[in-house]
Design a protein around this motif. Sequence first.
Motif, mmCIF file in Angstrom:
data_model
loop_
_atom_site.group_PDB
_atom_site.id
_atom_site.type_symbol
_atom_site.label_atom_id
_atom_site.label_comp_id
_atom_site.label_asym_id
_atom_site.label_seq_id
_atom_site.Cartn_x
_atom_site.Cartn_y
_atom_site.Cartn_z
ATOM 1 N N PRO A 168 0.810 -1.223 0.000
ATOM 2 C CA PRO A 168 0.000 0.000 0.000
ATOM 3 C C PRO A 168 0.842 1.272 0.000
ATOM 4 C CG PRO A 168 -0.942 -1.602 1.497
ATOM 5 C CD PRO A 168 0.371 -2.173 1.034
ATOM 6 N N HIS A 169 2.048 1.219 0.598
ATOM 7 C CA HIS A 169 2.911 2.395 0.646
ATOM 8 C C HIS A 169 3.388 2.816 -0.737
ATOM 9 C CE1 HIS A 169 3.243 0.591 4.679
ATOM 10 N NE2 HIS A 169 3.342 1.825 5.084
ATOM 11 N N MET A 170 3.319 1.905 -1.697
ATOM 12 C CA MET A 170 3.837 2.177 -3.028
ATOM 13 C C MET A 170 2.738 2.606 -4.001
ATOM 14 S SD MET A 170 6.310 -1.167 -3.175
ATOM 15 C CE MET A 170 7.197 -0.675 -4.664
ATOM 16 N N THR A 171 1.519 2.774 -3.487
ATOM 17 C CA THR A 171 0.379 3.131 -4.336
ATOM 18 C C THR A 171 0.011 4.590 -4.117
ATOM 19 O OG1 THR A 171 -0.423 0.854 -4.107
ATOM 20 C CG2 THR A 171 -1.970 2.490 -4.977
ATOM 21 N N PRO A 172 0.322 5.475 -5.075
ATOM 22 C CA PRO A 172 0.125 6.917 -4.861
ATOM 23 C C PRO A 172 -1.332 7.329 -4.692
ATOM 24 C CG PRO A 172 0.741 6.443 -7.138
ATOM 25 C CD PRO A 172 0.930 5.179 -6.386
ATOM 26 N N THR A 173 -2.282 6.502 -5.150
ATOM 27 C CA THR A 173 -3.698 6.863 -5.015
ATOM 28 C C THR A 173 -4.240 6.605 -3.615
ATOM 29 O OG1 THR A 173 -4.294 4.676 -5.871
ATOM 30 C CG2 THR A 173 -4.201 6.512 -7.460
ATOM 31 N N ILE A 174 -3.460 5.916 -2.773
ATOM 32 C CA ILE A 174 -3.874 5.708 -1.386
ATOM 33 C C ILE A 174 -3.283 6.825 -0.534
ATOM 34 C CG2 ILE A 174 -3.770 4.160 0.601
ATOM 35 C CD1 ILE A 174 -3.399 1.839 -1.329
ATOM 36 N N HIS B 120 -2.231 4.635 4.837
ATOM 37 C CA HIS B 120 -1.285 3.548 4.611
ATOM 38 C C HIS B 120 -1.207 2.564 5.784
ATOM 39 C CE1 HIS B 120 1.182 5.775 1.278
ATOM 40 N NE2 HIS B 120 0.004 5.362 0.867
ATOM 41 N N PRO B 121 -1.022 3.055 7.027
ATOM 42 C CA PRO B 121 -0.853 2.099 8.131
ATOM 43 C C PRO B 121 -2.017 1.133 8.286
ATOM 44 C CG PRO B 121 -0.142 4.271 8.809
ATOM 45 C CD PRO B 121 -0.819 4.451 7.483
ATOM 46 N N ALA B 122 -3.255 1.650 8.269
ATOM 47 C CA ALA B 122 -4.417 0.778 8.458
ATOM 48 C C ALA B 122 -4.560 -0.207 7.307
ATOM 49 C CB ALA B 122 -5.679 1.621 8.594
ATOM 50 N N MET B 123 -4.342 0.271 6.076
ATOM 51 C CA MET B 123 -4.472 -0.625 4.936
ATOM 52 C C MET B 123 -3.352 -1.651 4.921
ATOM 53 S SD MET B 123 -5.097 0.244 0.924
ATOM 54 C CE MET B 123 -5.400 -1.109 -0.234
ATOM 55 N N PHE B 124 -2.157 -1.192 5.282
ATOM 56 C CA PHE B 124 -1.028 -2.129 5.328
ATOM 57 C C PHE B 124 -1.293 -3.222 6.346
ATOM 58 C CE2 PHE B 124 2.932 -3.656 7.115
ATOM 59 C CZ PHE B 124 3.627 -4.031 5.969
ATOM 60 N N THR B 125 -1.816 -2.852 7.512
ATOM 61 C CA THR B 125 -2.080 -3.834 8.559
ATOM 62 C C THR B 125 -3.056 -4.896 8.087
ATOM 63 O OG1 THR B 125 -1.659 -2.229 10.309
ATOM 64 C CG2 THR B 125 -2.951 -4.160 10.903
ATOM 65 N N SER B 126 -4.150 -4.480 7.444
ATOM 66 C CA SER B 126 -5.128 -5.445 6.947
ATOM 67 C C SER B 126 -4.512 -6.344 5.887
ATOM 68 C CB SER B 126 -6.347 -4.710 6.366
ATOM 69 O OG SER B 126 -7.024 -3.995 7.374
ATOM 70 N N TRP B 127 -3.680 -5.754 5.020
ATOM 71 C CA TRP B 127 -3.085 -6.515 3.918
ATOM 72 C C TRP B 127 -2.009 -7.486 4.405
ATOM 73 C CZ3 TRP B 127 2.042 -5.748 1.856
ATOM 74 C CH2 TRP B 127 2.314 -6.507 0.707
ATOM 75 N N ILE B 128 -1.091 -7.008 5.236
ATOM 76 C CA ILE B 128 0.042 -7.828 5.643
ATOM 77 C C ILE B 128 -0.371 -8.940 6.605
ATOM 78 C CG2 ILE B 128 0.766 -6.497 7.670
ATOM 79 C CD1 ILE B 128 3.068 -8.102 5.023
ATOM 80 N N THR B 129 -1.486 -8.763 7.321
ATOM 81 C CA THR B 129 -1.951 -9.807 8.242
ATOM 82 C C THR B 129 -2.925 -10.775 7.576
ATOM 83 O OG1 THR B 129 -3.845 -8.559 9.108
ATOM 84 C CG2 THR B 129 -1.712 -8.224 10.191
ATOM 85 N N SER B 130 -3.192 -10.587 6.289
ATOM 86 C CA SER B 130 -4.133 -11.449 5.590
ATOM 87 C C SER B 130 -3.483 -12.756 5.163
ATOM 88 C CB SER B 130 -4.704 -10.731 4.367
ATOM 89 O OG SER B 130 -3.699 -10.553 3.378
#
Length: 327
Positions: A169-175, A180-190
């Motif tokens: 998510p940190h590499m997506t400029p539209t986010i 980033h932190p909340a989306m990263f957490t959901s993604w990396i823990t999936s």
Amino acid sequence: MTLKTLPVDANGTVLAFTDGGKPDSDTYITIFAVHGMVIFKRVAAKAASKISVLSLSIGCSEGSTPHSEAEGLIPITGSDEDKAGFIASRGVQLGNFIDAIHPEKRSTPMFADIKTGGMAVLGWLAGDLLSCAVVVNIDSLSPTAKDRFKLYLRPISCKITSSRVHWSPHMTPTIPADKHPAMFTSWITSYSDHGDLSTRDVSVLSYHVPSPLRWPTIYNMTADEIAETADQRPVELPGVFVSMAQANATYRKACYSADVKALVPSLKTTFFTGDRSASYSLAALWSIEDDNKAGGGNLKFVVVPGANHFLHWDDADEALKVYVDVL
């Protein structure tokens, strides 16, 4: 577990950690688990009878001394030399932490069979780079500390280095950055539903979409557990992504340098991951396997079936078995 702190340099910098306690034995192994988000609380509790687990919060995590604004910008906008220096300084801090714990007799020397005693550095998520950085920078520690590392160190590490394809998510400029932190957490823990991993083809990896068959780890944690154990501010990650050249140089030296092997003869390194981890972990596995083949074949690899990036929380028993088997 109570969060403790320990000074790691002359500037008053402290690292926060939790302590799983010492086994009632003269031959136990101590694991210094350097994490990026979720502390190794469950593993530490399971391990108490046979292994001592200290779980460290890396810089900018709760309890540890935060970077100054200028320090925080070095991995992102600094020169190549400054980025390398930043990584090295983190390795020295971790080395100082391990050495400072030693007077408390938190580990026993390795025995001749190299199967008992000693200590290991377990790097995970943003902490994986530090497991390499501490090895590379042992020569910068005090003479006493260097001698101790020779007698005690038997690192294990989950290394996430430069892979053939990156996404976060940190590499997506539209986010927006504040999301980033909340989306990263959901993604990396999936859990990821990848294709046929035996092909070693990055096109079979699932990059963005979590599996609908099992909830992400963070969704199975209570509010109290999240507050106690999870740091949802993965502030180190943007810097890691843009300092990848320096991170890779550190990894390569730690794993393949003859100088490092001479300094720590007992060193053995294992890369482990889960086959349902995030895409970059599997891509990194294949890259490191290729590096290892070209570099002499001294690394070991463990792929845990059904595991995501949070095995130490979702299945502490299996995580502990992996650590014990490796050690």
